[in-house]
Design an enzyme around this catalytic site. Structure first.
Site, short mmCIF file in Angstrom:
data_model
loop_
_atom_site.label_atom_id
_atom_site.label_comp_id
_atom_site.label_asym_id
_atom_site.label_seq_id
_atom_site.Cartn_x
_atom_site.Cartn_y
_atom_site.Cartn_z
CE LYS A 38 41.95 36.86 37.47
NZ LYS A 38 42.45 36.35 36.55
NE ARG A 39 40.59 27.10 40.86
CZ ARG A 39 40.26 26.50 41.80
NH1 ARG A 39 40.04 26.22 43.51
NH2 ARG A 39 42.07 26.63 42.99
#
Ligand code: GLU
Length: 493
Positions: free
Chosen positions: A254-255
């Site tokens: 997700k980063r």
């Protein structure tokens, strides 16, 4: 029909379908379609705490959106169902007890605390944290006594003491030395089987010929090979596809931004762009061609061309591919797809979608070639409904501080504001009059653009004007005359 190709995608329904899973599904789908085989969808929901019905629905919807249709699955059935592991529990149990009877597995009565202690001890002695087989050494009587007492037990697989070799279709020869694994649980004390056990039973019973999945499953493959052998099943062929990394070369997460398929959908990406881009994550057709429809991917796909080095997810490339596929959309499809994006920002356009389709089409086609995603459409056409009063210093940005451009714009605005009703024809007549006064090229078209759109860049001027003029019956479209007046109010000092 002995050698029929049957592949499967086996998601655990614990959240959205993410990019990695989607690529695995795609490769399986392509392999099946290319080779006239079957693509099976199996839901791996034995992790009761994490699996949900909603997740299953989301994953199925995402796959459908990508057009990766399956031939057998929980929603449509098939000859090898059920296709949800939670509906196959008895099967797994029976096989676990079969292994138990054959002495290939044993009951383990150890508590979590005992196992933890064992792990710590092994760690201290710098040994691998393998189960020490204390329950394997229990006598028949001891086992029976414990069962009688009602002590809960797991069924633990007795790991053979030998080396294992896998000839992987992507990675080549993979070897494991004897002793890398300790005896592992196949049936938990609550009667639930573990993933590695279910997969073997299912892949065998569902006659899966090829398992194409992510590289991170390789350690599971060792356990599964052992189980195939113990159960006397012929294992399928395996292809372990490399990881997908972010641009910083760490595992995609997700980063790195959006990773779920549904997010890309919301962000205005097309399913055919997604499948095109996902296919390129670890595969190519042997040329530098990068644009493919799903149908072309089916024709070209080959496991032999799947690379074993990690793929890097590059959003700029996805954007580029998305823009290519947007350009290829038919009018009909483009109209249909644009609707939710436009209506979300400009709800009043809903009516125009049924009553003024020609106009809507003109408007969206006007911005089509500059789009990266469908989500950009509202922003690109917002000038139709907004004509914002300028800040003082925008004279500089609009006309690069060029007095002559401003004068031309004032002249154009003056003439347009005096017209009773503006049509495309009389508008250009007025512009021509200004031209005759010595304003040409950048002293004509740029000022005209600023007057009519309130912006210094945008779609081609002809269509831009048509879209405003022809939009006069559409709610909230600001007429050109009003624009000219607003312009004058602001700049005429
Ligand atoms: N259910 C597994 C997962 O979602 C897939 C296992 C497999 O493909 O064998 O990671």
């Amino acid at each position: 029909m002995e050698n029929k190709i049957r592949v499967r995608f086996a998601p655990s329904p614990t959240g959205h379908l993410h990019v990695g899973g989607a690529r695995t599904a795609l490769f399986n789908f392509l392999y099946a379609r290319k080779n006239n085989g079957k693509f099976i969808l199996r839901v791996e929901d034995t992790d009761l705490e994490r699996s949900t019905k909603e997740s299953e629905e989301m994953v199925l919807n995402d796959l459908k959106w990508l057009n990766l249709e399956w031939d057998e699955g929980p929603d449509i059935g098939g000859d090898f169902g059920p296709y949800r592991q939670s509906e196959r529990l008895d099967l797994y149990k029976n096989y676990a007890y079969k292994l138990l009877e054959e002495g290939k597995a044993y009951r383990c009565f150890c508590t979590d605390e005992e196992l933890e202690e064992m792990r710590k001890k092994a760690e201290k002695e710098k040994r691998p944290p393998h189960y020490d087989r204390r329950c394997l050494r229990l006598s028949k009587e001891e086992v029976n006594a414990k069962i009688k007492e009602g002590i809960p037990y797991t069924i633990r697989f007795k790991v053979p003491e030998k080396d294992y070799v896998l000839y992987d279709m992507v990675r080549g020869k993979v070897e494991w030395k004897s002793g890398v694994l300790g005896d592992f649980v196949i049936l938990r004390s609550n009667g639930m089987p573990v993933y590695n056990f279910c997969v073997v039973i299912d892949d065998y019973l569902m006659k899966i010929s090829h398992v194409i999945r992510a590289e991170e499953h390789l350690p599971n493959t060792l356990r599964q090979l052992m189980l195939y052998e113990a159960l006397g099943f012929k294992p399928p062929k395996f292809a372990h596809v490399s990881l997908i990394l972010g641009k910083d070369r760490s595992k995609l997460s997700k980063r790195h931004g959006a990773t779920s398929v549904s997010q890309f959908k919301k962000d205005g990406y097309l399913p055919e762009a997604m499948t095109n881009y996902l296919a390129l994550l670890g595969w190519n057709d042997g040329t530098d061609r990068e644009e493919f429809t799903l149908k072309e991917l089916i024709e070209k796909f080959s496991i032999k061309r799947v690379s074993k080095s990690p793929a890097v997810f590059d959003i700029d490339k996805l954007n580029w591919i998305n823009s290519l596929h947007i350009k290829k959309l038919t009018d009909e499809k483009y109209l249909e797809l644009s609707k939710e994006f436009l209506i979300e920002v400009f709800p009043f356009l809903e009516k125009a979608y049924s009553e003024n389709r020609e106009w809507i089409l003109k408007v969206i086609n006007m911005v089509k070639k500059g789009l990266t995603t469908l989500k950009e459409i509202p922003g690109e056409i917002s000038f139709l409904f907004e004509y914002r009063p300028w800040e003082e210093n925008e004279i500089i940005s609009l006309f690069k501080n060029d007095e002559k451009q401003l004068n031309s714009a004032l002249l154009i605005a003056e003439k347009l504001s005096q017209l009773d009703e503006i049509t495309v024809e009389n508008l250009w007549e007025k512009v021509n009059e200004v031209k005759k006064e010595g304003y040409k090229g950048k002293y004509l078209f740029h000022p005209l653009r600023v007057v009519v759109s309130g912006k210094n860049s945008g779609p081609e001027i002809d269509v831009l004007i048509e879209s405003i003029v022809e939009g006069k019956r559409i709610e909230k479209v600001i007429p050109i005359k009003e624009r000219a007046k607003l312009f004058l109010e602001h700049f005429k000092k």
